[in-house]
Structures are given as structure tokens and as C-alpha cells.
Enzyme design. Structure first.
Site, PDB file in Angstrom:
ATOM      1  N   ASN A   1      40.598  24.614   8.395  1.00  0.00           N
ATOM      2  CA  ASN A   1      40.534  25.948   8.980  1.00  0.00           C
ATOM      3  C   ASN A   1      39.137  26.132   9.584  1.00  0.00           C
ATOM      4  O   ASN A   1      38.629  25.215  10.221  1.00  0.00           O
ATOM      5  CB  ASN A   1      40.893  26.975   7.896  1.00  0.00           C
ATOM      6  CG  ASN A   1      41.303  28.304   8.468  1.00  0.00           C
ATOM      7  OD1 ASN A   1      42.000  28.349   9.478  1.00  0.00           O
ATOM      8  ND2 ASN A   1      40.872  29.391   7.864  1.00  0.00           N
TER       9      ASN A   1
ATOM     10  N   GLU B   1      40.928  31.197  17.459  1.00  0.00           N
ATOM     11  CA  GLU B   1      39.954  31.107  16.357  1.00  0.00           C
ATOM     12  C   GLU B   1      38.658  30.457  16.824  1.00  0.00           C
ATOM     13  O   GLU B   1      38.575  29.923  17.926  1.00  0.00           O
ATOM     14  CB  GLU B   1      40.530  30.236  15.228  1.00  0.00           C
ATOM     15  CG  GLU B   1      41.261  31.006  14.147  1.00  0.00           C
ATOM     16  CD  GLU B   1      40.317  31.726  13.212  1.00  0.00           C
ATOM     17  OE1 GLU B   1      39.091  31.649  13.416  1.00  0.00           O
ATOM     18  OE2 GLU B   1      40.810  32.381  12.284  1.00  0.00           O
TER      19      GLU B   1
ATOM     20  N   ASN C   1      37.223  30.326   5.243  1.00  0.00           N
ATOM     21  CA  ASN C   1      37.085  31.022   6.523  1.00  0.00           C
ATOM     22  C   ASN C   1      35.633  31.193   6.933  1.00  0.00           C
ATOM     23  O   ASN C   1      34.901  30.210   6.935  1.00  0.00           O
ATOM     24  CB  ASN C   1      37.874  32.339   6.469  1.00  0.00           C
ATOM     25  CG  ASN C   1      39.083  32.283   7.376  1.00  0.00           C
ATOM     26  OD1 ASN C   1      39.011  31.757   8.470  1.00  0.00           O
ATOM     27  ND2 ASN C   1      40.197  32.813   6.909  1.00  0.00           N
TER      28      ASN C   1
ATOM     29  N   ARG D   1      45.514  21.840   5.678  1.00  0.00           N
ATOM     30  CA  ARG D   1      44.909  21.615   6.998  1.00  0.00           C
ATOM     31  C   ARG D   1      43.521  22.238   7.010  1.00  0.00           C
ATOM     32  O   ARG D   1      43.211  23.113   6.212  1.00  0.00           O
ATOM     33  CB  ARG D   1      45.751  22.240   8.109  1.00  0.00           C
ATOM     34  CG  ARG D   1      45.774  23.762   8.109  1.00  0.00           C
ATOM     35  CD  ARG D   1      46.213  24.290   9.470  1.00  0.00           C
ATOM     36  NE  ARG D   1      46.500  25.720   9.463  1.00  0.00           N
ATOM     37  CZ  ARG D   1      45.595  26.674   9.623  1.00  0.00           C
ATOM     38  NH1 ARG D   1      44.311  26.362   9.737  1.00  0.00           N
ATOM     39  NH2 ARG D   1      45.942  27.950   9.642  1.00  0.00           N
TER      40      ARG D   1
ATOM     41  N   ASP E   1      38.072  37.494   7.789  1.00  0.00           N
ATOM     42  CA  ASP E   1      38.438  36.203   8.390  1.00  0.00           C
ATOM     43  C   ASP E   1      37.162  35.492   8.857  1.00  0.00           C
ATOM     44  O   ASP E   1      36.317  35.169   8.024  1.00  0.00           O
ATOM     45  CB  ASP E   1      39.446  36.473   9.523  1.00  0.00           C
ATOM     46  CG  ASP E   1      40.222  35.241   9.922  1.00  0.00           C
ATOM     47  OD1 ASP E   1      39.666  34.143   9.862  1.00  0.00           O
ATOM     48  OD2 ASP E   1      41.389  35.367  10.331  1.00  0.00           O
TER      49      ASP E   1
HETATM   50 CA    CA Z   1      39.966  32.054  10.375  1.00  0.00          CA
END
Ligand code: CA
Length: 291
Positions: free
Chosen positions: A100, A15, A146, A98, A196
Site C-alpha cells: 500500500n 493514491e 498508510n 499487497r 489515509d
Molecule cells: Ca492509502
């Protein structure tokens, strides 16, 4: 467009790619393994730093070092000296959440959002770490915080809450960081996958990684229309950013978490960091943290 893998490392959940134009290196995280990766394309040197926590996102500090959104809050990390200091955890009372995705805005603030690890809708928030290291809430009731991007004129903030399938535009005040007036800019149909991470190019177009979509798509946020896409050999495409000396190489992260052995056989590159060299498009210089 022709993709290649930068090396043979595969992340569980790759990521948050960040290009460092000062050191000509690409950084990214493996959220689940709690790792910060650095790769120098010229020397092909690959370095992995373990944070000891799920690692949502990182940004470069202008003064050196790294700002990170870890499972347990905002941290300052000095990889060379193996030091990490907690700045603040806005969700100490929410152990099932959590951090991101996250990114710096053009004024040098670090924005990062949270999600519930059980994917409970609305349990996350988007926060900003100000340059004075105070933390403020920007958006409440987020499902899975995101992708983030800022427009070329620095007046618009683009944001993805994956569970909504949308990219939302907000009016953005660069002097205060205030956001207002949310509107849907882009909708990704569910049968194509889930939006995303994202980045923006020098023409103001958005590049959106599509989880379970095997691709990155390029959208015009002014019309909501898809312009083009890049197909990749992995289903779970997570984020992208432009890098290289001229910012024309598109780096793309991916994940192998959750795939069955059968699926992994068909996706041997899942979890790789991909690059499309000389993409024909150009990104913007990475914003750094100015705190
Ligand atoms: Ca992501």
C-alpha cells in the site's frame, strides 16, 4: 479553499501523489488498475504507465527512474524504456497481501507497508528498502499501512495504520533509520472517516486525507488538535502532497472504487486528482531514493 480537478481522468483508487521538482510534474498511482500517472501542469501532458500489478506506491530515484512497491514486492521501473526489475519481495509467502502506501525518508530510504487484500487486521507490515537495496521490517502487525511523514527536524516519524484511526509518532534516527517509542499523536473519530495518506507542511503540521470523510484535515501533531480542513466533492479522499514551483499547490488523490451508481451520480469527480492552487501553505521538497 477552492479545489479544481487537474484533468478529467478518474482513478479506481488514486493514491500516493509525488511532486517532482526537477521536472515540474506530479506523479500518482492507481493501485487497483496498476498504473503510474504523470501530469505536467504547464503543458497539461498526461502519461499513464501500466505496471501489470497492483501498484501501492512510488518514489523518484535521485539517479533517475522510479522505485515502486507493487503487489509482488519492491521494483525498479524505467518508464521511458518500459523496463521493470524486481528488487525483492518480502512477502512472497503471503499471496493475499499487497503493498500500500510508501515514501522516502530524508536520508533517501524508501519505506512502504502492506495490507491484507481482505482487510484482515494485523496481517501487514511496514518495511524499508535501504539504499543498498536490502529490505528490513520496521513495524509488525499492521492492519492497513498508510500515511508516512517525517518531522522538519528529522527526529520524528509519523505513521498511520488506518485501522487504528491514529497517527503514531516514533522517535526517528536519521543515520540508522531506527524507530522507537511509539505514541499516539492524532486521533480521527470514526464518525469523521478513516485516516489515509498524509503529508507535512513547512510549519510542521500534518495534512491527513480522510477516506469516507470528504476532506483533508490539517492537524498539529504536537497538540493533537485539528486546525483546519478542506472539503472535497468526493467521499474517498486517499492522500495529498504539496507541489508546484513554490510547493504551495496541494495535490489530493481520491477513489471511485466501491461506489454504487447512485453514489457515483452524486460524486461525479470521485477518482480525480484534485489541486488546491496557492493554498496559502507550503510543503517540503519530495525526498528521493538515494540507492
Ligand atoms: Ca492509502
Amino acid at each position: 479553499m477552492i479545489w479544481e480537478v487537474v484533468n478529467n481522468h478518474k482513478c479506481a483508487l488514486g493514491e500516493g501523489p509525488v511532486w517532482d521538482h526537477d521536472k515540474n510534474r506530479i506523479l500518482w498511482v492507481d493501485i487497483l488498475e496498476g498504473e503510474i500517472h504523470q501530469f505536467y501542469p504547464e503543458s497539461r501532458l498526461h502519461h499513464v504507465y501500466k505496471t501489470g500489478q497492483k501498484t501501492g506506491a512510488i518514489a523518484l530515484k535521485k539517479s533517475g527512474g522510479i522505485i515502486a512497491a507493487l503487489e509482488n514486492g519492491f521494483y525498479e521501473i524505467d518508464i521511458d524504456n518500459q523496463l521493470q526489475n524486481l528488487i525483492y519481495n518480502p512477502e512472497e509467502h503471503l499471496p493475499d497481501n499487497r503493498f500500500n502506501d510508501g515514501k522516502c525518508d530524508p536520508a533517501g530510504r524508501f519505506w512502504a507497508g502492506t495490507m491484507a487484500m481482505n482487510d484482515m487486521p494485523g496481517a501487514g507490515k511496514l518495511y524499508v528498502l535501504e539504499k543498498d537495496l536490502s529490505v528490513a521490517t520496521k513495524i509488525e502487525h499492521v492492519g492497513c499501512s498508510n500515511g508516512l511523514a517525517w518531522s522538519l527536524d528529522q527526529k520524528i516519524f509519523y505513521y498511520i495504520d488506518t485501522l487504528t484511526q491514529n497517527v503514531i509518532t516514533y522517535n526517528f534516527d536519521i543515520s540508522t533509520g531506527h524507530i522507537a517509542n511509539p505514541k499516539i499523536a492524532v486521533q480521527i473519530p470514526k464518525n469523521e472517516g478513516y485516516p489515509d495518506g498524509m503529508t507535512i507542511d513547512s510549519e510542521g503540521m500534518l495534512w491527513i486525507a480522510v477516506w469516507n470523510g470528504w476532506k483533508v484535515v490539517r492537524f498539529n501533531p504536537l497538540t493533537g488538535q485539528k486546525i483546519s480542513e478542506i472539503s472535497l466533492p468526493a467521499a474517498q479522499i486517499t492522500s495529498c502532497t504539496f507541489g508546484g514551483k513554490d510547493l504551495t499547490d496541494l495535490y489530493i488523490t481520491s477513489a471511485k472504487t466501491g461506489l454504487t451508481p447512485e453514489q457515483l451520480k452524486k460524486q461525479p469527480y470521485a477518482g480525480s486528482l484534485f489541486v488546491v492552487k496557492n493554498s496559502g501553505y507550503q510543503g517540503l521538497k519530495t525526498h528521493q531514493f538515494l540507492g
